[in-house]
Design a protein around this motif. Structure first.
Motif, PDB file in Angstrom:
ATOM      1  N   GLN A  73      18.658  25.329 -40.318  1.00  0.00           N
ATOM      2  CA  GLN A  73      19.695  24.998 -40.278  1.00  0.00           C
ATOM      3  C   GLN A  73      20.673  23.490 -40.222  1.00  0.00           C
ATOM      4  OE1 GLN A  73      22.573  27.752 -40.491  1.00  0.00           O
ATOM      5  NE2 GLN A  73      23.845  25.641 -41.180  1.00  0.00           N
ATOM      6  N   HIS A  74      19.531  22.643 -38.979  1.00  0.00           N
ATOM      7  CA  HIS A  74      20.845  21.441 -39.507  1.00  0.00           C
ATOM      8  C   HIS A  74      20.296  20.787 -40.192  1.00  0.00           C
ATOM      9  CE1 HIS A  74      21.352  17.428 -37.546  1.00  0.00           C
ATOM     10  NE2 HIS A  74      20.473  16.939 -38.260  1.00  0.00           N
ATOM     11  N   ALA A  75      19.195  21.395 -41.007  1.00  0.00           N
ATOM     12  CA  ALA A  75      18.200  20.158 -42.436  1.00  0.00           C
ATOM     13  C   ALA A  75      19.407  20.268 -43.935  1.00  0.00           C
ATOM     14  CB  ALA A  75      16.802  21.033 -42.407  1.00  0.00           C
ATOM     15  N   LEU A  76      20.242  21.773 -43.276  1.00  0.00           N
ATOM     16  CA  LEU A  76      20.889  22.356 -44.597  1.00  0.00           C
ATOM     17  C   LEU A  76      21.888  21.423 -44.629  1.00  0.00           C
ATOM     18  CD1 LEU A  76      21.513  24.235 -47.041  1.00  0.00           C
ATOM     19  CD2 LEU A  76      22.012  25.661 -45.263  1.00  0.00           C
ATOM     20  N   ASP A  77      22.410  21.608 -42.793  1.00  0.00           N
ATOM     21  CA  ASP A  77      23.643  20.916 -42.875  1.00  0.00           C
ATOM     22  C   ASP A  77      23.552  19.347 -43.613  1.00  0.00           C
ATOM     23  OD1 ASP A  77      24.366  23.558 -42.442  1.00  0.00           O
ATOM     24  OD2 ASP A  77      24.257  22.651 -39.947  1.00  0.00           O
ATOM     25  N   GLU A  78      22.679  18.953 -43.026  1.00  0.00           N
ATOM     26  CA  GLU A  78      22.327  17.850 -43.279  1.00  0.00           C
ATOM     27  C   GLU A  78      22.653  17.388 -44.671  1.00  0.00           C
ATOM     28  OE1 GLU A  78      19.529  14.315 -40.790  1.00  0.00           O
ATOM     29  OE2 GLU A  78      18.673  15.866 -42.677  1.00  0.00           O
ATOM     30  N   PHE A  79      21.814  17.889 -45.808  1.00  0.00           N
ATOM     31  CA  PHE A  79      21.142  17.871 -46.852  1.00  0.00           C
ATOM     32  C   PHE A  79      22.336  18.052 -47.717  1.00  0.00           C
ATOM     33  CE2 PHE A  79      20.360  19.867 -50.953  1.00  0.00           C
ATOM     34  CZ  PHE A  79      20.037  19.518 -51.596  1.00  0.00           C
ATOM     35  N   VAL A  80      23.451  19.447 -47.511  1.00  0.00           N
ATOM     36  CA  VAL A  80      24.384  19.188 -47.565  1.00  0.00           C
ATOM     37  C   VAL A  80      25.876  18.130 -47.759  1.00  0.00           C
ATOM     38  CG1 VAL A  80      26.747  20.544 -48.286  1.00  0.00           C
ATOM     39  CG2 VAL A  80      24.732  21.649 -48.400  1.00  0.00           C
ATOM     40  N   GLY A  81      25.723  17.636 -46.771  1.00  0.00           N
ATOM     41  CA  GLY A  81      26.779  16.340 -46.026  1.00  0.00           C
ATOM     42  C   GLY A  81      25.664  15.089 -46.581  1.00  0.00           C
ATOM     43  N   ALA A  82      24.906  14.623 -47.311  1.00  0.00           N
ATOM     44  CA  ALA A  82      24.556  14.192 -47.506  1.00  0.00           C
ATOM     45  C   ALA A  82      24.918  13.815 -49.319  1.00  0.00           C
ATOM     46  CB  ALA A  82      22.667  13.268 -47.703  1.00  0.00           C
ATOM     47  N   VAL A  83      24.613  14.656 -50.152  1.00  0.00           N
ATOM     48  CA  VAL A  83      25.020  15.339 -51.360  1.00  0.00           C
ATOM     49  C   VAL A  83      25.813  15.490 -51.589  1.00  0.00           C
ATOM     50  CG1 VAL A  83      24.277  16.622 -53.059  1.00  0.00           C
ATOM     51  CG2 VAL A  83      22.475  15.889 -51.690  1.00  0.00           C
ATOM     52  N   THR A 132      31.045  19.818 -42.414  1.00  0.00           N
ATOM     53  CA  THR A 132      31.316  21.365 -42.396  1.00  0.00           C
ATOM     54  C   THR A 132      29.555  22.149 -42.356  1.00  0.00           C
ATOM     55  OG1 THR A 132      33.248  21.424 -44.260  1.00  0.00           O
ATOM     56  CG2 THR A 132      31.386  23.400 -43.653  1.00  0.00           C
ATOM     57  N   ARG A 133      29.210  22.755 -41.363  1.00  0.00           N
ATOM     58  CA  ARG A 133      27.995  23.061 -40.992  1.00  0.00           C
ATOM     59  C   ARG A 133      28.279  25.043 -42.449  1.00  0.00           C
ATOM     60  NH1 ARG A 133      26.264  25.895 -36.403  1.00  0.00           N
ATOM     61  NH2 ARG A 133      24.539  25.498 -37.405  1.00  0.00           N
ATOM     62  N   MET A 134      26.744  25.221 -42.450  1.00  0.00           N
ATOM     63  CA  MET A 134      26.813  26.157 -43.189  1.00  0.00           C
ATOM     64  C   MET A 134      26.382  27.290 -42.775  1.00  0.00           C
ATOM     65  SD  MET A 134      27.139  24.244 -46.565  1.00  0.00           S
ATOM     66  CE  MET A 134      28.173  22.972 -46.095  1.00  0.00           C
ATOM     67  N   THR A 135      26.882  27.489 -42.414  1.00  0.00           N
ATOM     68  CA  THR A 135      27.080  28.809 -41.272  1.00  0.00           C
ATOM     69  C   THR A 135      27.240  30.631 -41.958  1.00  0.00           C
ATOM     70  OG1 THR A 135      28.753  29.000 -40.328  1.00  0.00           O
ATOM     71  CG2 THR A 135      27.307  27.481 -39.217  1.00  0.00           C
ATOM     72  N   ASP A 136      27.119  31.188 -41.672  1.00  0.00           N
ATOM     73  CA  ASP A 136      27.409  32.621 -42.122  1.00  0.00           C
ATOM     74  C   ASP A 136      29.049  33.022 -42.722  1.00  0.00           C
ATOM     75  OD1 ASP A 136      24.747  32.950 -42.520  1.00  0.00           O
ATOM     76  OD2 ASP A 136      24.218  35.033 -41.856  1.00  0.00           O
ATOM     77  N   ARG A 153      26.065  28.868 -51.536  1.00  0.00           N
ATOM     78  CA  ARG A 153      26.258  30.026 -50.799  1.00  0.00           C
ATOM     79  C   ARG A 153      24.870  30.923 -51.056  1.00  0.00           C
ATOM     80  NH1 ARG A 153      31.657  33.375 -52.737  1.00  0.00           N
ATOM     81  NH2 ARG A 153      32.902  33.014 -51.194  1.00  0.00           N
ATOM     82  N   ASP A 154      24.489  30.571 -52.948  1.00  0.00           N
ATOM     83  CA  ASP A 154      23.031  30.694 -53.353  1.00  0.00           C
ATOM     84  C   ASP A 154      21.755  29.490 -52.689  1.00  0.00           C
ATOM     85  OD1 ASP A 154      23.948  33.150 -54.874  1.00  0.00           O
ATOM     86  OD2 ASP A 154      23.636  31.667 -56.378  1.00  0.00           O
ATOM     87  N   VAL A 155      22.662  28.428 -52.732  1.00  0.00           N
ATOM     88  CA  VAL A 155      21.588  27.892 -51.814  1.00  0.00           C
ATOM     89  C   VAL A 155      20.795  28.357 -50.203  1.00  0.00           C
ATOM     90  CG1 VAL A 155      21.459  24.993 -50.872  1.00  0.00           C
ATOM     91  CG2 VAL A 155      22.481  25.774 -53.147  1.00  0.00           C
ATOM     92  N   HIS A 156      22.503  28.240 -49.499  1.00  0.00           N
ATOM     93  CA  HIS A 156      21.842  28.823 -47.786  1.00  0.00           C
ATOM     94  C   HIS A 156      21.088  30.518 -47.945  1.00  0.00           C
ATOM     95  CE1 HIS A 156      23.765  32.002 -44.996  1.00  0.00           C
ATOM     96  NE2 HIS A 156      23.705  30.914 -44.244  1.00  0.00           N
ATOM     97  N   ASP A 157      21.323  30.906 -49.041  1.00  0.00           N
ATOM     98  CA  ASP A 157      21.037  32.389 -48.717  1.00  0.00           C
ATOM     99  C   ASP A 157      19.602  32.787 -49.564  1.00  0.00           C
ATOM    100  OD1 ASP A 157      22.868  33.338 -47.857  1.00  0.00           O
ATOM    101  OD2 ASP A 157      23.666  34.740 -50.079  1.00  0.00           O
ATOM    102  N   LEU A 158      18.635  32.048 -50.412  1.00  0.00           N
ATOM    103  CA  LEU A 158      18.144  31.374 -50.371  1.00  0.00           C
ATOM    104  C   LEU A 158      16.962  30.388 -50.096  1.00  0.00           C
ATOM    105  CD1 LEU A 158      15.694  31.102 -53.738  1.00  0.00           C
ATOM    106  CD2 LEU A 158      16.190  28.902 -53.471  1.00  0.00           C
ATOM    107  N   TYR A 159      17.322  29.725 -49.023  1.00  0.00           N
ATOM    108  CA  TYR A 159      16.948  28.520 -47.863  1.00  0.00           C
ATOM    109  C   TYR A 159      16.524  29.866 -46.717  1.00  0.00           C
ATOM    110  CZ  TYR A 159      15.669  24.711 -50.378  1.00  0.00           C
ATOM    111  OH  TYR A 159      15.786  23.572 -51.493  1.00  0.00           O
ATOM    112  N   LYS A 160      17.428  30.288 -46.547  1.00  0.00           N
ATOM    113  CA  LYS A 160      18.013  31.070 -45.128  1.00  0.00           C
ATOM    114  C   LYS A 160      17.048  32.625 -45.162  1.00  0.00           C
ATOM    115  CE  LYS A 160      20.588  32.093 -41.183  1.00  0.00           C
ATOM    116  NZ  LYS A 160      21.926  31.756 -40.805  1.00  0.00           N
ATOM    117  N   TYR A 161      17.818  33.962 -45.951  1.00  0.00           N
ATOM    118  CA  TYR A 161      16.893  34.554 -46.541  1.00  0.00           C
ATOM    119  C   TYR A 161      16.073  35.228 -47.331  1.00  0.00           C
ATOM    120  CZ  TYR A 161      21.500  35.676 -43.047  1.00  0.00           C
ATOM    121  OH  TYR A 161      22.202  35.428 -42.204  1.00  0.00           O
ATOM    122  N   GLY A 162      15.815  33.917 -48.123  1.00  0.00           N
ATOM    123  CA  GLY A 162      14.892  34.311 -49.504  1.00  0.00           C
ATOM    124  C   GLY A 162      15.103  34.825 -50.802  1.00  0.00           C
TER     125      GLY A 162
END
Length: 263
Positions: free
Chosen positions: A134-144, A151-155, A231-240
């Motif tokens: 989760q931290h890596a996703l937050d970091e990735f989105v924050g950098a881009v 903003t944390r990419m929480t549900d 939303r799709d980035v989150h759902d792809l990486y987190k849930y497949g």
């Protein structure tokens, strides 16, 4: 329990996505199964989603032979030859001649295989340790997307109205390159090739096969750019979960089913 029907809606940008009630119900279903916490995942999110039955109850890429790869690539609308070459080079290099000869690959060797080694550690980092970070996703989105840095990419946020118009698009490739480069392994060898491979992967997969065209300039709606909803980035990486447009193509080809989920 009430069954939630899968509906696909189109937003103001012309982007097609599954409705929020279905997203939330399927996320809750997979959270109960601890899918997001599972280890041993393939570092390529689309391959991981397609070679797992966690989200759909079946694998969208049902086998690892040439015929399976061809059906999968054709359904997604990408190069069959390109997919086969990448697949057959994804394992240890000494196995590549045999894989080309017999037309198959070992998905269990992707994370430690030849192509992965060429990337020199340059990637998003979101599933690079074989589990969702989760931290890596937050970091990735924050950098881009610097405006979303805090903003944390929480549900809770992802499945809110606030995230409904937040994308990654192809104009952000330089920022994606810069972020992924920070993940490089020590040493200078391979960094140039690794960065090229990482950029190619982001451009052709995340912002290619899985993306949809949206207007970049509201004043010139005919000018579009390939984009993917956060939303799709989150759902792809987190849930497949595969984004709706690509998901629909795989379903039409008979490669996956839409599961019934309960709220």
């Amino acid at each position: 329990m009430v069954a939630i029907e899968r509906k696909v809606q189109t937003n103001a940008d012309g982007y097609r996505e599954v409705a929020l009630d279905y997203r939330m119900a399927r996320a809750a279903m997979l959270d109960r199964r601890s899918v997001a916490a599972k280890s041993g995942r393939i570092a390529c999110p689309m391959l991981d989603a397609s070679r797992s039955d966690s989200a759909y109850g079946r694998m969208a890429l049902p086998g690892t032979r040439g015929k399976d790869l061809a059906a999968w690539a054709e359904a997604l609308g990408t190069s069959v030859l390109g997919i086969k070459i990448v697949a057959y080079l994804s394992g240890p290099l000494w196995k590549a001649p045999r894989d080309f000869l017999f037309g198959r690959f070992d998905d269990g060797a992707v994370n430690t295989g030849f192509i992965r080694s060429l990337k020199h550690g340059i990637n998003t980092g979101i599933v690079s340790k074989t589990s969702f970070d989760q931290h890596a996703l937050d970091e990735f989105v924050g950098a881009v997307r610097p405006e979303l840095e805090n903003t944390r990419m929480t549900d809770e946020w992802i499945y809110s109205e606030a995230s409904g118009v937040e994308y990654l698009d192809r104009s952000m490739l330089p920022a994606i390159r810069a972020h992924n480069k920070t993940k490089a392994a020590p040493g200078l060898w391979g960094r140039g090739l690794g960065l090229w491979l990482s950029t190619f992967e982001m451009k052709t997969l995340l912002l290619g096969v899985l993306a949809q065209p949206i207007p970049k300039d509201p004043k010139t709606p005919t000018r579009t750019v390939p984009a993917i909803l956060l939303r799709d980035v989150h759902d792809l990486y987190k849930y497949g979960w595969i984004p709706a447009a690509a998901e629909g193509r795989l379903h039409a080809a008979g490669l996956l089913d839409f599961p019934v989920v309960d709220a």
